[in-house]
Write a protein that holds these residues in place. Structure first.
Motif, short mmCIF file in Angstrom:
data_model
loop_
_atom_site.label_atom_id
_atom_site.label_comp_id
_atom_site.label_asym_id
_atom_site.label_seq_id
_atom_site.Cartn_x
_atom_site.Cartn_y
_atom_site.Cartn_z
N ALA A 100 58.52 72.22 24.09
CA ALA A 100 57.80 71.01 24.47
C ALA A 100 58.65 70.11 25.38
O ALA A 100 58.16 69.58 26.39
CB ALA A 100 57.36 70.25 23.23
N GLN A 101 59.91 69.93 25.04
CA GLN A 101 60.77 69.08 25.85
C GLN A 101 60.97 69.64 27.25
O GLN A 101 61.02 68.88 28.23
CB GLN A 101 62.12 68.88 25.15
CG GLN A 101 62.07 67.98 23.93
CD GLN A 101 63.42 67.80 23.27
OE1 GLN A 101 64.34 68.60 23.45
NE2 GLN A 101 63.55 66.73 22.48
N ALA A 102 61.06 70.96 27.34
CA ALA A 102 61.21 71.58 28.66
C ALA A 102 59.97 71.36 29.52
O ALA A 102 60.07 71.06 30.71
CB ALA A 102 61.49 73.08 28.49
N LEU A 103 58.79 71.49 28.91
CA LEU A 103 57.55 71.26 29.65
C LEU A 103 57.45 69.81 30.11
O LEU A 103 57.00 69.52 31.23
CB LEU A 103 56.34 71.64 28.79
CG LEU A 103 56.21 73.13 28.43
CD1 LEU A 103 55.02 73.35 27.51
CD2 LEU A 103 56.08 73.99 29.68
N GLU A 104 57.88 68.90 29.26
CA GLU A 104 57.86 67.48 29.63
C GLU A 104 58.76 67.23 30.83
O GLU A 104 58.40 66.49 31.76
CB GLU A 104 58.28 66.62 28.44
CG GLU A 104 57.23 66.57 27.32
CD GLU A 104 57.75 65.87 26.07
OE1 GLU A 104 58.89 65.35 26.11
OE2 GLU A 104 57.02 65.86 25.06
N LYS A 105 59.94 67.83 30.83
CA LYS A 105 60.87 67.65 31.94
C LYS A 105 60.29 68.20 33.24
O LYS A 105 60.56 67.66 34.33
CB LYS A 105 62.20 68.34 31.63
CG LYS A 105 63.03 67.64 30.56
CD LYS A 105 64.33 68.38 30.31
CE LYS A 105 65.16 67.68 29.23
NZ LYS A 105 66.42 68.42 28.94
N MET A 106 59.51 69.26 33.13
CA MET A 106 58.91 69.87 34.32
C MET A 106 57.60 69.21 34.72
O MET A 106 56.99 69.58 35.72
CB MET A 106 58.70 71.37 34.08
CG MET A 106 59.99 72.17 34.00
SD MET A 106 59.70 73.96 33.84
CE MET A 106 59.18 74.09 32.13
N GLY A 107 57.16 68.24 33.92
CA GLY A 107 55.91 67.55 34.23
C GLY A 107 54.67 68.39 34.01
O GLY A 107 53.65 68.19 34.67
N ILE A 108 54.75 69.33 33.07
CA ILE A 108 53.61 70.20 32.77
C ILE A 108 52.89 69.68 31.53
O ILE A 108 53.51 69.47 30.48
CB ILE A 108 54.09 71.66 32.55
CG1 ILE A 108 54.68 72.22 33.85
CG2 ILE A 108 52.94 72.54 32.07
CD1 ILE A 108 55.27 73.61 33.70
N ASP A 109 51.61 69.48 31.65
CA ASP A 109 50.81 68.99 30.52
C ASP A 109 50.71 70.07 29.44
O ASP A 109 50.59 71.26 29.74
CB ASP A 109 49.41 68.60 30.98
CG ASP A 109 49.43 67.37 31.88
OD1 ASP A 109 50.37 66.57 31.76
OD2 ASP A 109 48.50 67.23 32.70
N TYR A 110 50.70 69.63 28.19
CA TYR A 110 50.56 70.57 27.08
C TYR A 110 49.99 69.85 25.87
O TYR A 110 50.02 68.62 25.77
CB TYR A 110 51.92 71.21 26.72
CG TYR A 110 52.89 70.25 26.07
CD1 TYR A 110 52.97 70.15 24.68
CD2 TYR A 110 53.70 69.41 26.84
CE1 TYR A 110 53.84 69.27 24.08
CE2 TYR A 110 54.58 68.52 26.23
CZ TYR A 110 54.64 68.45 24.86
OH TYR A 110 55.50 67.57 24.25
N THR A 111 49.48 70.65 24.94
CA THR A 111 49.02 70.16 23.64
C THR A 111 49.78 70.94 22.57
O THR A 111 50.22 72.06 22.81
CB THR A 111 47.50 70.39 23.48
OG1 THR A 111 46.82 69.75 24.55
CG2 THR A 111 46.98 69.82 22.17
#
Length: 397
Positions: free
Chosen positions: A314-325
């Protein structure tokens, strides 16, 4: 006239989603034998059984090797010692269950399919989209038509009843597979009220309830007032205690569930005593160890291990600006595919360029297109490695 087969099987997709993924990965591995493939697709656990479970299993095996303590056929609904342990587990959360409302089985997947023996073919079935394929396929096999409710970004992948909606059987899963979304008490109350008003039944999949750490979120539908009159709950030891290869779960059928003057509890008991010979004594002893103080402490450590994996992704996706649930209170991360890619295109891209396997969202339904599921059940070091590969790949865009 010759024997006829169940033609409803012809209405199914050619293969189960995860079988399709396995075949694609196998084919790639054969042509690229040196590829170090990391699998974050299928939700299988990687940690071993905890010591409390293994030791109790060993003691039970020893009992089976002695004439004076050998166990043959057990009760189809489960041994009392395990049902009492499950009863106590719910009781610790202020949920009252009678012991004969608890039925031990070989996993939530089996019971979710087998429960359909109790219902008429003409019942209107409602499932979310995207959805765990078993909910749909088992009804298609039985010849039922299935209607879909839209689970989208707009509603947080947690659809609620809408005006004019009609349904007899309603499938809910929270934490959700595949999206990782978790219903609030208010959300589940809306469904309970709807089911009670409609005379409908909720089939509630609670297989991932142990991953909920937020005390404000419900872990059982029976935390909601009125749910005993409209819901069957399915749960499992697979993800909670690593029993994917051991096989054990349980289903709760409250006495209040009476339709057409017939008790579903009595129907399910009759079905199980006819078609099921019970879970093995050794496995049930191992399952009971899960609910001991020591077992709960050891399992908490395993759950923390997987939660850390989810946090890493989740933290990696946040850093890349990728939306997730998901990723919080859930072992699943439901990410949006980058650059507008389709989910299967992203699957192929991730496999071929980063040697990482996930699950294409389109395999869970039309609303899953453009999304991708990653699981937190992998090895911790490999999960960090997979995330690093994902970041390197997407930094090239």
């Amino acid at each position: 006239m010759s024997m006829r087969v169940n033609m409803h099987y012809a209405d199914l997709k050619d293969s189960y989603l995860f079988s399709s993924i396995a075949h694609k990965v196998s084919a790639y591995q054969q042509t690229h034998p040196d590829a170090d493939i990391i699998r974050l697709g299928i939700g299988d656990v990687t940690l071993p059984l905890v010591p409390a479970v293994v030791e109790e299993m060993g003691r039970a095996v020893g009992e089976m090797g002695r004439k004076e303590s050998f166990h043959g056929y057990g009760p189809e609904q489960g041994y009392d010692f395990l049902r009492q342990a499950i009863q106590g587990y719910y009781g610790s959360r202020q949920i009252r269950l009678d012991m004969d409302e608890i039925f031990v089985g070989d996993g939530a997947k089996s019971d979710l399919g087998n429960i359909l023996d109790l219902f008429d073919q003409e019942n209107r079935v409602l499932v979310p989209d995207p959805v765990y394929p078993v909910y749909v396929d088992t009804n298609v096999m039985a010849g039922r038509s299935v209607a879909f409710m839209n689970a989208t970004e707009d509603n947080g992948f947690l659809p609620l009843p809408e005006p004019g909606l009609k349904a007899d059987l309603i499938y809910l899963c929270s934490p959700n597979n595949p999206t990782g979304a978790v219903y609030t008490r208010e959300g589940l109350k809306a469904w309970v009220d709807f089911a009670l008003n409609q005379g409908a039944l909720i089939l509630f999949d609670a297989a991932y309830e142990a991953f909920i750490s937020d005390p404000l979120l419900p872990r059982s539908i029976y935390e909601i007032e009125g749910a005993r009159g409209c819901a069957i709950e399915f749960s499992s030891f697979s993800k909670t205690a690593g029993f994917t290869g051991v096989r054990c779960g349980y289903t709760v059928v409250p006495h209040e569930l009476v339709f057409d003057g017939i008790s579903l509890n009595k129907m399910w008991l009759r079905r199980q005593t006819t078609k099921f010979n019970g879970v093995s004594y050794v496995v049930q002893r191992a399952a009971a160890a899960v609910f001991t103080q020591r077992g709960q402490q050891e399992i908490a450590s395993s759950l923390a291990y997987y939660r850390e994996n989810a946090k890493t992704i989740a933290q990696a996706l946040e850093k890349m600006g990728i939306d997730y649930t998901g990723g919080k209170n859930s072992p699943y991360i439901w990410m949006k595919c980058p650059n507008g890619m389709t989910s299967w295109d992203f699957f192929d891209h991730l496999l071929s360029q980063a040697h990482v396997v996930g699950t294409p969202g389109a395999g869970f339904g039309a609303n899953g297109e453009g999304f991708f599921r990653l699981t937190a059940f992998g090895d911790q070091a490999k999960t960090r490695q997979a995330v690093a590969r994902l970041q390197a790949l997407l930094s090239e865009r």
